[in-house]
Design a protein around this motif. Structure first.
Motif, short mmCIF file in Angstrom:
data_model
loop_
_atom_site.label_atom_id
_atom_site.label_comp_id
_atom_site.label_asym_id
_atom_site.label_seq_id
_atom_site.Cartn_x
_atom_site.Cartn_y
_atom_site.Cartn_z
N THR A 57 0.82 -1.20 0.00
CA THR A 57 0.00 0.00 0.00
C THR A 57 0.86 1.26 0.00
O THR A 57 0.43 2.31 -0.52
N GLU A 58 2.09 1.17 0.52
CA GLU A 58 2.96 2.35 0.59
C GLU A 58 3.41 2.83 -0.78
O GLU A 58 3.78 3.99 -0.95
N ARG A 59 3.46 1.92 -1.76
CA ARG A 59 3.82 2.26 -3.13
C ARG A 59 5.24 2.82 -3.24
O ARG A 59 5.46 3.96 -3.63
N TRP A 60 6.20 1.93 -2.94
CA TRP A 60 7.61 2.26 -3.10
C TRP A 60 8.26 1.24 -4.04
O TRP A 60 9.16 0.49 -3.65
N PRO A 61 7.84 1.17 -5.28
CA PRO A 61 8.38 0.13 -6.16
C PRO A 61 9.89 0.21 -6.35
O PRO A 61 10.56 -0.82 -6.50
N HIS A 62 10.46 1.42 -6.33
CA HIS A 62 11.91 1.54 -6.52
C HIS A 62 12.67 0.88 -5.38
O HIS A 62 13.79 0.40 -5.58
N MET A 63 12.09 0.85 -4.16
CA MET A 63 12.75 0.19 -3.04
C MET A 63 12.88 -1.31 -3.32
O MET A 63 13.94 -1.90 -3.10
N VAL A 80 11.20 -6.03 -12.90
CA VAL A 80 10.30 -4.90 -13.15
C VAL A 80 9.42 -4.72 -11.93
O VAL A 80 8.94 -5.68 -11.34
N ALA A 81 9.26 -3.45 -11.54
CA ALA A 81 8.43 -3.10 -10.39
C ALA A 81 7.38 -2.09 -10.85
O ALA A 81 7.71 -0.92 -11.09
N PRO A 82 6.14 -2.51 -11.02
CA PRO A 82 5.09 -1.60 -11.49
C PRO A 82 4.64 -0.65 -10.39
O PRO A 82 4.80 -0.92 -9.20
N LEU A 83 4.07 0.47 -10.81
CA LEU A 83 3.44 1.41 -9.89
C LEU A 83 1.96 1.50 -10.22
O LEU A 83 1.58 1.89 -11.33
N PHE A 84 1.13 1.11 -9.25
CA PHE A 84 -0.32 1.26 -9.34
C PHE A 84 -0.69 2.45 -8.46
O PHE A 84 -0.84 2.30 -7.24
N PRO A 85 -0.81 3.65 -9.00
CA PRO A 85 -0.98 4.85 -8.17
C PRO A 85 -2.28 4.84 -7.38
O PRO A 85 -3.26 4.18 -7.75
N VAL A 86 -2.28 5.60 -6.29
CA VAL A 86 -3.51 5.82 -5.53
C VAL A 86 -4.50 6.60 -6.41
O VAL A 86 -4.12 7.54 -7.11
N GLY A 87 -5.76 6.19 -6.38
CA GLY A 87 -6.81 6.99 -6.98
C GLY A 87 -6.97 6.87 -8.48
O GLY A 87 -7.51 7.79 -9.10
N VAL A 88 -6.56 5.78 -9.08
CA VAL A 88 -6.71 5.65 -10.53
C VAL A 88 -8.17 5.52 -10.93
O VAL A 88 -8.67 6.27 -11.77
N GLY A 89 -8.88 4.57 -10.34
CA GLY A 89 -10.27 4.36 -10.72
C GLY A 89 -11.25 5.21 -9.95
O GLY A 89 -12.35 5.49 -10.42
N GLU A 90 -10.82 5.62 -8.74
CA GLU A 90 -11.70 6.40 -7.86
C GLU A 90 -10.82 7.22 -6.94
O GLU A 90 -9.85 6.71 -6.37
N ALA A 261 11.78 -5.35 3.71
CA ALA A 261 13.20 -5.56 3.44
C ALA A 261 13.76 -6.82 4.10
O ALA A 261 14.51 -7.57 3.45
N PRO A 262 13.44 -7.12 5.37
CA PRO A 262 14.05 -8.29 6.00
C PRO A 262 13.60 -9.63 5.42
O PRO A 262 14.27 -10.64 5.65
N VAL A 263 12.48 -9.67 4.69
CA VAL A 263 12.06 -10.95 4.11
C VAL A 263 12.65 -11.16 2.72
O VAL A 263 12.57 -12.27 2.18
N LEU A 264 13.23 -10.12 2.12
CA LEU A 264 13.66 -10.23 0.72
C LEU A 264 14.76 -11.27 0.50
O LEU A 264 14.73 -11.96 -0.53
#
Length: 283
Positions: A57-63, A80-90, A261-264
């Motif tokens: 939910t934090e949306r940090w794909p670059h991390m 590849v790390a996609p970004l699904f921005p907040v508020g696209v559909g609503e 990060a610790p599970v990666l």
């Protein structure tokens, strides 16, 4: 040596290593960033394995992408790390992507468009390994229900709510009506062929963010309720898959709460095993 614009090559200087964010050409509301190995060879005939990392939910794909840089270099794969921005559909919507279909947006199809777009440019594989943590863990297990034939492996990290592999309950408690709702029924034979990891921290026990009251369409007594933590929910998901003869590697990471990060390293070890097994099967 990296190529520079104007030399007739497909890629530019910025298309190697940690890339910029690219707008998806099929729908510029969405974007993605990548890591491409420095040794990537445009002239070679090989196809590079692909790892897709879906943010929470934090949306940090670059991390996520940056954490996989050394992994990509070692294993000669593309991330590849996609970004699904907040508020696209609503406006203000945080959670729609987790359920694949929200407010007219099919997020599973958006991901497939991203994969196809980069495959055309970077010669990455169109079938891929998928990881998501928290909100991305929501996405990854539901994506596996709809598109197992596109997965070479899936890692499901600490989702707050789970959809059981239950053919008697409707989505999103179960999967009984997926064909009617989303056009795809679960292909059990295809899902059984996908290597599966479920991963969660041993101290991921807080429930304040994920409490679901009776009456919610996501409430499953004893699973998605006020008192069950992410470990219990993931165990319930594991049991529902194993009842259908789907093998699950279940990893609990010691000393870790709800942090990505610790599970990666545990996820990377799983994907390394997936790629090693694929190489051993190749003629």
């Amino acid at each position: 040596m990296r190529n520079t614009p104007g030399n007739g090559r497909l890629l530019s200087y910025y298309d190697w290593g940690a890339t910029p964010y690219y707008a998806l050409q099929a729908d510029a509301r969405f974007s993605y960033c990548m890591y491409v190995p420095q040794s990537y060879d445009e002239d070679a005939s090989r196809e590079y394995p692909l790892v897709v990392l879906v943010h929470g939910t934090e949306r940090w794909p670059h991390m996520y992408r940056d954490a996989f840089a050394d992994f990509c270099e070692t294993h000669q794969c593309i991330v590849v790390a996609p970004l699904f921005p907040v508020g696209v559909g609503e406006a203000g919507d945080l959670n729609g992507y987790k359920y694949l279909d929200f407010a007219g947006v099919r997020y599973d199809r958006v991901l497939l468009q991203i994969v196809d777009e980069i495959a055309a440019k970077w010669r990455s594989a169109r079938n891929f390994m998928l990881f998501g943590f928290s909100g991305g863990g929501h996405f990854s297990h539901r994506f596996a229900y709809l598109h197992p034939q596109r997965l070479t492996g899936v890692s499901i990290g600490a989702p707050g709510l789970v959809t059981l592999l239950d053919f008697e309950a409707p989505a999103w408690r179960g999967v009984a009506d997926l064909r009617e709702r989303l056009g795809n029924a679960v292909d059990l034979e295809a899902l059984r062929r996908v290597p599966v990891q479920m991963v969660v921290g041993a101290q991921d026990t807080q429930t304040w963010e994920i409490a679901i009251a009776p009456g919610s369409p996501f409430h499953i007594p004893g699973v998605n309720d006020e008192s069950t933590d992410r470990i219990g929910r993931l165990r319930a998901l594991q049991a529902s898959w194993e009842r259908h003869d789907i093998a699950v590697r279940f990893d609990i990471v010691p000393g870790v709460a709800h942090r990505t990060a610790p599970v990666l390293p545990t996820v990377q070890a799983f994907f390394a095993d997936v790629m090693r097994a694929a190489r051993e099967r190749s003629p």
